[in-house]
Design an enzyme around this catalytic site. Structure first.
Site, PDB file in Angstrom:
ATOM      1  N   LEU A 179     -73.039 -13.480  73.755  1.00 54.05           N
ATOM      2  CA  LEU A 179     -72.094 -13.013  74.769  1.00 54.05           C
ATOM      3  C   LEU A 179     -71.794 -11.532  74.574  1.00 54.05           C
ATOM      4  CD1 LEU A 179     -69.712 -16.075  74.832  1.00 54.05           C
ATOM      5  CD2 LEU A 179     -71.603 -15.520  76.376  1.00 54.05           C
ATOM      6  N   THR A 188     -65.934 -18.317  67.663  1.00 47.46           N
ATOM      7  CA  THR A 188     -64.860 -18.540  68.635  1.00 47.46           C
ATOM      8  C   THR A 188     -63.531 -18.809  67.935  1.00 47.46           C
ATOM      9  OG1 THR A 188     -66.432 -19.427  70.229  1.00 47.46           O
ATOM     10  CG2 THR A 188     -64.123 -20.047  70.531  1.00 47.46           C
ATOM     11  N   LEU A 200     -78.371 -15.733  74.924  1.00 45.78           N
ATOM     12  CA  LEU A 200     -77.264 -16.595  74.490  1.00 45.78           C
ATOM     13  C   LEU A 200     -76.065 -15.775  74.033  1.00 45.78           C
ATOM     14  CD1 LEU A 200     -76.740 -19.762  73.639  1.00 45.78           C
ATOM     15  CD2 LEU A 200     -76.814 -18.745  71.361  1.00 45.78           C
ATOM     16  N   CYS A 253     -71.550 -27.137  84.159  1.00 55.43           N
ATOM     17  CA  CYS A 253     -70.528 -27.760  85.021  1.00 55.43           C
ATOM     18  C   CYS A 253     -69.526 -26.700  85.481  1.00 55.43           C
ATOM     19  CB  CYS A 253     -69.809 -28.835  84.211  1.00 55.43           C
ATOM     20  SG  CYS A 253     -68.303 -29.466  84.992  1.00 55.43           S
ATOM     21  N   HIS A 277     -64.435 -27.119  67.155  1.00 57.92           N
ATOM     22  CA  HIS A 277     -65.314 -27.854  68.073  1.00 57.92           C
ATOM     23  C   HIS A 277     -66.663 -28.178  67.438  1.00 57.92           C
ATOM     24  CE1 HIS A 277     -65.934 -23.545  68.764  1.00 57.92           C
ATOM     25  NE2 HIS A 277     -67.192 -23.876  68.926  1.00 57.92           N
ATOM     26  N   HIS A 294     -61.994 -15.627  67.030  1.00 60.09           N
ATOM     27  CA  HIS A 294     -61.362 -14.981  68.196  1.00 60.09           C
ATOM     28  C   HIS A 294     -59.966 -15.571  68.423  1.00 60.09           C
ATOM     29  CE1 HIS A 294     -64.859 -12.734  69.472  1.00 60.09           C
ATOM     30  NE2 HIS A 294     -65.607 -13.806  69.525  1.00 60.09           N
ATOM     31  N   CYS A 296     -66.671 -21.660  63.875  1.00 62.66           N
ATOM     32  CA  CYS A 296     -67.467 -20.885  64.826  1.00 62.66           C
ATOM     33  C   CYS A 296     -66.801 -19.517  65.015  1.00 62.66           C
ATOM     34  CB  CYS A 296     -67.503 -21.641  66.151  1.00 62.66           C
ATOM     35  SG  CYS A 296     -68.268 -20.739  67.510  1.00 62.66           S
ATOM     36  N   ILE A 353     -76.302 -19.161  64.787  1.00 64.88           N
ATOM     37  CA  ILE A 353     -77.210 -19.712  65.806  1.00 64.88           C
ATOM     38  C   ILE A 353     -78.577 -19.036  65.732  1.00 64.88           C
ATOM     39  CG2 ILE A 353     -77.547 -20.105  68.280  1.00 64.88           C
ATOM     40  CD1 ILE A 353     -74.472 -20.148  68.563  1.00 64.88           C
TER      41      ILE A 353
END
Lengths: 350, 350, 350, 350
Positions: D268, D44, D266, D111, D67, D47, D42, D179
């Site tokens: 960022l 991420t 979506l 959450c 992930h 990063h 990903c 995505i």
């Protein structure tokens, strides 16, 4: 701490119940033991007491019934983090499996494998009751114990009223048992502009008036459809909350709902009921919903917020308070049709 | 019937207005002529009066302004069937085209080709106003004239409040002009469990208190975010209704809305405002809605029902009543910031 | 232009119909005269032909039936602005009143005072038909005439399929008349992940297979519930579209829908049907919707978009094409149960 | 079973990563140990590899990232009931607290106390990964391993596409990273009638074409707004899925969405972006949604159903397959902008 406690027990598969000493429940790592302050009686408890056909199929004695209550946390299992000893709590007594499609998509209230404490496992008509942490609902101590003991049926009412649009709408409630009566208060609190309460029992009608229904109608002596049509400019009501489960009430629900309206069904029926689908549903373009339990835990947040804001006066529904020892008297009182919500106090009425 | 009438006129493209005699409007086959009983003043009217940049772009004098009113039907065109002479009415002043995608899919309030009576065509600051039958809203004579004259801004409030779930939710309103003030009453009436009114002007804050907001906050002297977080258990509010259009208020809106909450934007802004999309919107999973006008005619049914049921006390918002002749005095009064809703009476205050 | 035209006429209150010359309709200021290119036959037309009890109550001869068609604008009234001579069009034949609660709140498909062209007024089984401008639906010339003639029943299917969530859901369709067959294509196009078509008639089942239903089941020879449960991991389907109106099909619908699922009812029933409310609706927490007509005009936008995008192959449903002169032959063909959609050509099959 | 395993490790707070032997994770009573078959990379992860400011704030080395993965259950804790050794699985890597308001009201994807495996705890770029049973997603063995390894980003796409109405609607996707590319396939599968893919990178545009976007636009060389308006009759698109996070893309999103449309965000952003609230949001009456993660577990059911039904062809997005040992090469490849989804095989590419 003592090892035994007083409890209402259904000892064997036949009518009646006993109040006697039993062992205090043992708790597991994720359980909470609650000392019951007030419990309240549901029609289901009378079915169990009377040992009617439904109870004969569903209940496996010995059983401690009772699924409406509030209390104080007496002990917690080693992995419990959300409450501690001394906290004021109630609980959702439908224990959902957590793993089925419904549970994993926000619909745990229709879990395929639900177990109900007080029906499938020992319940709250006792000095202590064991509840899984997941089902504990922590309460603000400002909420009166009497209200805290009736969150289960109040939650049924909140779930039903808020299952669709309600603000600025007219609402009819067919059947004024405790849930129907609560629904009057909830509907008013969330902006229903007229509430028609429809009920054959005169005691219940009287309470419906105390709950401030705009119109209280006796279908035995009044032409409900004519009355509703007359008061709605011939449209019918926007929403019907069906809480009687009686064929006549259901018939009325379909007769008075307007084109494009909603009928939310909560009242359980014992026999099939015939509908004219074309006239009753299709041409009118209505929506019908089956309502079960309380949304976990949306409904609990909603009713707690409404109670804390002082939006609900439920006192007229609470007609009787008695010691838990007098459980059988409570059952007899319920059979008269003159009582609505009966509260039980494990250690005597305060 | 006379051929001329008194009217407020914006005669040419510069600041100010005149009150003078003009011809009574002629009506077509599908029009309704209404004798104005009470009109009320909107901030838009002050923009027109002041001849600010927005007005310079949008308004084509000569124009009779005014888009909030009630009155009595004085005459109807030959094809009009839904009202007759003498009926008590108000009107939706956004005249939608009826033929665009939005109009044909239930979203006429965002019609691509809307014309606004009182902005794009002669309005209600006059003894008579012409309204297409489609836009007439017939009123129960029981609704007070004062309330009937402010249905346009009340409708903005109802549309905003009911644009998402509101029952049993906490609500913050940023900006307490008349629409924000109305929104306090509407939110309470449909079951909001706490209303936070946020406003810098002390006169408006005082009215917000009279409207029974649970908390009235001055962002100049209080840490609004800290206060809200403290009172919501650190969550933030469920819903923010943004009615100020000021960068600080919008900043506050994003700071106090909870994860998963709703921000409904009504207040118009004059400059671009910067947002941190990741932190303000995406990680919080919030929903933002642009709100325009009133739903035709869902909002009208809703507000009529709430008014008839006596669910709304709007009197504190009405601060001034004056003869239409004194229109310029009304404009000056509005500029002081000490007036909220000003009512105009074509034939003198009764 | 001629003054007379060929039309199918129900001349008097008894079985049968005639094809004969009648006057071409006169149009008013807001009307459109359409030269019919293709019309198609609905089950309703057979009821009228057969003069069954429904027709005896509803139809007032003489009447030109027909409510599914496409054509070309032949003339327009003086106030018509949205179409002009030569435009390719179809029409919504439910003429809503525009003034009732339902019409004014986006629910014109359940208007209290609807009139249906081809049922309550002269329809499209003729060389020309008169349509109010409000009901005209302008079409892209790229849409095939055959499809353009069946937008009415296709719209029923689109309305039913899209009346709730459908993407990534399993769907059962009970009853594979033309609307049920169209619904197979629509459900697939919008992301249903499995379509179960349930139908007793073998001709229809064959077409259901051509429409690419994932499973085509004959309830007379298969245990539909067992099959569905076996293929859904014991859950049942997410959505049932009930399009048969037969008691057995409705029984099946309730038996195979999953907890929390949706049943959308379109198929009209002639007799009351008994439901066990507790087991069928309440404990399962399902939603039931009555579906009528097409959303005005959301459904029309949706089906036009799907057709233009090439998402729907409807050809298998069109089983017969004939000259309008042979209308009675079409009726006889329909009675055999071997035809699905029959197209009529006013000037002979091209 | 061995005690060590190969893993990608971020050993300390600086750029880069190592592939080395580490201890296999120990599992608790409610955990599942999964042997990783395929993991995928990903943005991420880049990063974290680059040790950019976001990573410096969020990541606490040593950490095993990763992930997105699929694998086979290698061992289960004593209380695990829903999977067993040998089952084919993936997992939701957002571990929600289960106790906050959002978790208890069906919004666990936002959450308040979420922990992400592979970001806040050791992840899946290893031979084994430990997952709580609650987060395991059991897969049908028919689903290809390559697809099973990318359910996390596919889920982002499914969540975004299905966050509002999509059937029969036009959709623009701004930004065609993995995505965005998946979203093309998902939008088509659920009935979007036109998909506009907008992307500056030519490699990504090429893949967008392979994913069958109807229109693929380069905002550097084309006037995207003019193109979209021209192809939508001047309306704009019904839905924009913003997946770039770049100010220009966000600007485009607001420019091309129609009145009443939806923008789902979506992508960022790293800096504040200015909006003209009146023109961009309020007058247009649009809805803007922040989208985070995947709905637990609605999104998982949806994407599994779509994959099983064969509705999604995702192969064009998978551009690289390499051994996990070559992780750093994968990072370099990603930096070129010529790769889309890179799959990693712990035991070498099969």
């Amino acid at each position: 701490m003592a090892e035994t406690m007083l409890a209402v027990v259904k000892p064997e598969p036949k009518p009646g119940a006993e109040v006697r000493d039993v062992a205090i429940p043992k708790i597991g790592l994720t359980d909470v033991l609650v000392k019951v302050k007030v419990a309240s009686v549901c029609g289901t408890d009378l079915h169990i007491y009377n040992w009617d056909p439904w109870a004969q199929r569903r209940i496996h004695p010995p059983l401690i019934p009772g699924h409406e209550f509030c209390g104080v946390v007496a002990a917690v299992g080693g992995e419990v983090t959300s409450v501690k000893e001394g906290d004021f709590v109630s609980a959702e007594m439908h224990v959902a499996c957590g793993k089925c499609l419904q549970c994993r998509t926000g619909e745990a209230h229709i879990c395929q494998f639900v177990k109900i404490i007080g029906v499938d496992d020992n319940g709250a008509f006792a000095e202590y009751v064991r509840i899984p942490e997941s089902n504990i609902w922590k309460l603000d101590p400002e909420i009166p114990q009497e209200y805290a003991s009736i969150l289960d049926p109040l939650g049924n009412a909140v779930h039903t009223v808020l299952a669709g649009e309600i603000a600025a709408r007219t609402v009819a409630i067919t059947g004024c048992g405790p849930i129907g009566l609560f629904a009057i208060a909830v509907a008013r609190a969330v902006g229903a502009t007229a509430v028609y309460a429809i009920e054959t029992n005169q005691y219940r009608r009287k309470i419906a008036q105390q709950m401030k229904a705009d119109y209280v109608l006796d279908p035995k002596s009044e032409d409900v459809r004519a009355f509703v049509m007359d008061h709605t400019g011939g449209l019918g009501v926007d929403v019907v909350l069906e809480m009687a489960g009686h064929p006549d009430a259901i018939r009325t629900a379909f007769n008075i709902v307007r084109r494009g309206g909603r009928i939310s069904l909560l009242g359980l029926t014992s026999k099939p009921i015939a509908l004219n689908f074309s006239e009753d549903i299709i041409f009118k373009g209505i929506t019908i919903q089956g309502i079960n339990g309380r949304r976990m835990y949306q409904t609990w947040y909603q009713m707690t917020a409404l109670l804390k804001a002082g939006k609900l006066d439920l006192h007229p529904v609470i007609t009787d308070r008695m010691s838990m020892k007098d459980f059988s008297k409570g059952m007899e009182r319920l059979k008269t049709g003159e009582a609505s919500k009966i509260l039980l106090y494990p250690n005597g009425v305060k």
